[in-house]
Scaffold this active site. Structure first.
Site, PDB file in Angstrom:
ATOM      1  N   SER A 158      -3.417  -0.555  -4.447  1.00  0.00           N
ATOM      2  CA  SER A 158      -2.842  -1.746  -5.087  1.00  0.00           C
ATOM      3  C   SER A 158      -3.699  -2.090  -6.308  1.00  0.00           C
ATOM      4  CB  SER A 158      -2.845  -2.915  -4.094  1.00  0.00           C
ATOM      5  OG  SER A 158      -4.179  -3.318  -3.805  1.00  0.00           O
TER       6      SER A 158
ATOM      7  N   ASP B 103     -25.639  -0.151  -3.435  1.00  0.00           N
ATOM      8  CA  ASP B 103     -27.010   0.392  -3.516  1.00  0.00           C
ATOM      9  C   ASP B 103     -27.041   1.879  -3.159  1.00  0.00           C
ATOM     10  OD1 ASP B 103     -28.018  -2.043  -4.291  1.00  0.00           O
ATOM     11  OD2 ASP B 103     -28.792  -2.592  -2.310  1.00  0.00           O
TER      12      ASP B 103
ATOM     13  N   TYR C  24       0.808  -1.231   0.000  1.00  0.00           N
ATOM     14  CA  TYR C  24       0.000   0.000   0.000  1.00  0.00           C
ATOM     15  C   TYR C  24       0.840   1.279   0.000  1.00  0.00           C
ATOM     16  CZ  TYR C  24      -3.817  -3.196   1.040  1.00  0.00           C
ATOM     17  OH  TYR C  24      -4.740  -4.223   0.967  1.00  0.00           O
TER      18      TYR C  24
ATOM     19  N   HIS D 256      -8.039   2.270  -6.091  1.00  0.00           N
ATOM     20  CA  HIS D 256      -7.332   1.358  -5.189  1.00  0.00           C
ATOM     21  C   HIS D 256      -5.851   1.668  -5.257  1.00  0.00           C
ATOM     22  CE1 HIS D 256     -10.885  -0.948  -4.505  1.00  0.00           C
ATOM     23  NE2 HIS D 256     -11.092  -0.980  -5.801  1.00  0.00           N
TER      24      HIS D 256
ATOM     25  N   ASN E   9     -12.512   4.652  -2.425  1.00  0.00           N
ATOM     26  CA  ASN E   9     -11.745   3.438  -2.197  1.00  0.00           C
ATOM     27  C   ASN E   9     -12.455   2.728  -1.054  1.00  0.00           C
ATOM     28  OD1 ASN E   9     -10.032   1.368  -1.650  1.00  0.00           O
ATOM     29  ND2 ASN E   9      -8.174   2.628  -1.469  1.00  0.00           N
TER      30      ASN E   9
ATOM     31  N   HIS F  67     -15.318  -5.568  -2.212  1.00  0.00           N
ATOM     32  CA  HIS F  67     -15.531  -6.946  -2.659  1.00  0.00           C
ATOM     33  C   HIS F  67     -16.717  -7.616  -1.978  1.00  0.00           C
ATOM     34  CE1 HIS F  67     -11.527  -5.946  -3.946  1.00  0.00           C
ATOM     35  NE2 HIS F  67     -11.088  -5.902  -2.687  1.00  0.00           N
TER      36      HIS F  67
ATOM     37  N   ARG G 190     -10.279 -10.739  -4.126  1.00  0.00           N
ATOM     38  CA  ARG G 190     -10.252  -9.292  -4.392  1.00  0.00           C
ATOM     39  C   ARG G 190     -10.599  -8.968  -5.851  1.00  0.00           C
ATOM     40  NH1 ARG G 190      -7.584  -7.251   0.211  1.00  0.00           N
ATOM     41  NH2 ARG G 190      -6.207  -8.808   1.110  1.00  0.00           N
TER      42      ARG G 190
HETATM   43  C1  DHK Z   1      -7.517  -1.642  -0.080  1.00  0.00           C
HETATM   44  C2  DHK Z   1      -7.900  -2.650   0.738  1.00  0.00           C
HETATM   45  O1  DHK Z   1      -7.978  -2.460   2.060  1.00  0.00           O
HETATM   46  C3  DHK Z   1      -8.176  -4.001   0.224  1.00  0.00           C
HETATM   47  O2  DHK Z   1      -9.153  -4.664   0.985  1.00  0.00           O
HETATM   48  C4  DHK Z   1      -8.542  -3.995  -1.229  1.00  0.00           C
HETATM   49  C5  DHK Z   1      -7.539  -1.762  -1.542  1.00  0.00           C
HETATM   50  C6  DHK Z   1      -7.556  -3.183  -2.035  1.00  0.00           C
HETATM   51  C7  DHK Z   1      -6.448  -0.902  -2.161  1.00  0.00           C
HETATM   52  O3  DHK Z   1      -5.585  -1.408  -2.869  1.00  0.00           O
HETATM   53  O4  DHK Z   1      -6.463   0.315  -1.925  1.00  0.00           O
HETATM   54  O5  DHK Z   1      -8.607  -5.321  -1.701  1.00  0.00           O
END
Ligand code: DHK
Length: 143
Positions: free
Chosen positions: A102, A87, A23, A100, A74, A80, A111
Site C-alpha cells: 500500500s 540499527d 494489500y 510497501h 517490507n 513505523h 504510518r
Molecule cells: C504493510 C503493513 O503491514 C503495514 O503495517 C504498513 C505495509 C504498510 C504495506 O503496505 O505493505 O503500514
C-alpha cells in the site's frame, strides 16, 4: 547465501485474506514465486523470508552481514516503530530498497513515518505485489 535478501515483517504471512482491498489478493507465497522468477530473469539469486518477530528480523539482518549484495525489506508495522531494525540495517553497506504494498503516506498518520526510509536507496509503495518486482529491477544496477 543469495545475492538479495528479501525480508517481510509482521502480518504479511496473512496476505490474501488480510484486507485485500488494501494489500491485494496475492498471498506471500505468490509474491515469493514472482520474486524468484524475476530474480532469475535478472540473474540474481534471492532469499525470501517473513517473520512476525522483530528480534528474528534483526537476527536475519545481522546474519547476512558480508554475505549478500542487497536487501529489499517490507518491515510492515515495524517500519513505523523499529529503531532496532533501523540499527541492524545500518550495519550493512549494501543497497537497501524499502517496499510497501500500500502507500502508507496516504493512510493513517501513524504510518507516515518510516525508520527504514533514511537508509533506503529507493522507497517503492502503493504498487501492490508488483512493487517487489520493481524493487528487484531497482536494486540490480546498484549491486
Ligand atoms: C504493510 C503493513 O503491514 C503495514 O503495517 C504498513 C505495509 C504498510 C504495506 O503496505 O505493505 O503500514
Amino acid at each position: 547465501m543469495a545475492d538479495i535478501l528479501i525480508l517481510n515483517g509482521p502480518n504479511l504471512n496473512m496476505l490474501g485474506m488480510r484486507e485485500p482491498e488494501i494489500y491485494g489478493s496475492d498471498t506471500l507465497a505468490d509474491i515469493k514465486e514472482r520474486c524468484t522468477k524475476k530474480g532469475q530473469s535478472l540473474a540474481m539469486t534471492i532469499e525470501f523470508k517473513q517473520s512476525n518477530h522483530e528480534g528474528e528480523l534483526v537476527d536475519w539482518i545481522q546474519n547476512a552481514l558480508g554475505k549478500i549484495k542487497g536487501i529489499i525489506i517490507n518491515a510492515a508495522g515495524y517500519t513505523h516503530t523499529s529503531v532496532a531494525i533501523h540499527d541492524a540495517l545500518k550495519l550493512h553497506d549494501v543497497p537497501i530498497i524499502e517496499v510497501h504494498l500500500s502507500d502508507p503516506s496516504e493512510r493513517e498518520e501513524f504510518r507516515h513515518f518510516s525508520y527504514i526510509e533514511p537508509l533506503a536507496k529507493a522507497v517503492i509503495k502503493g504498487k501492490g505485489a508488483n512493487g517487489y518486482s520493481e524493487a528487484l529491477e531497482t536494486i540490480k544496477p546498484l549491486i
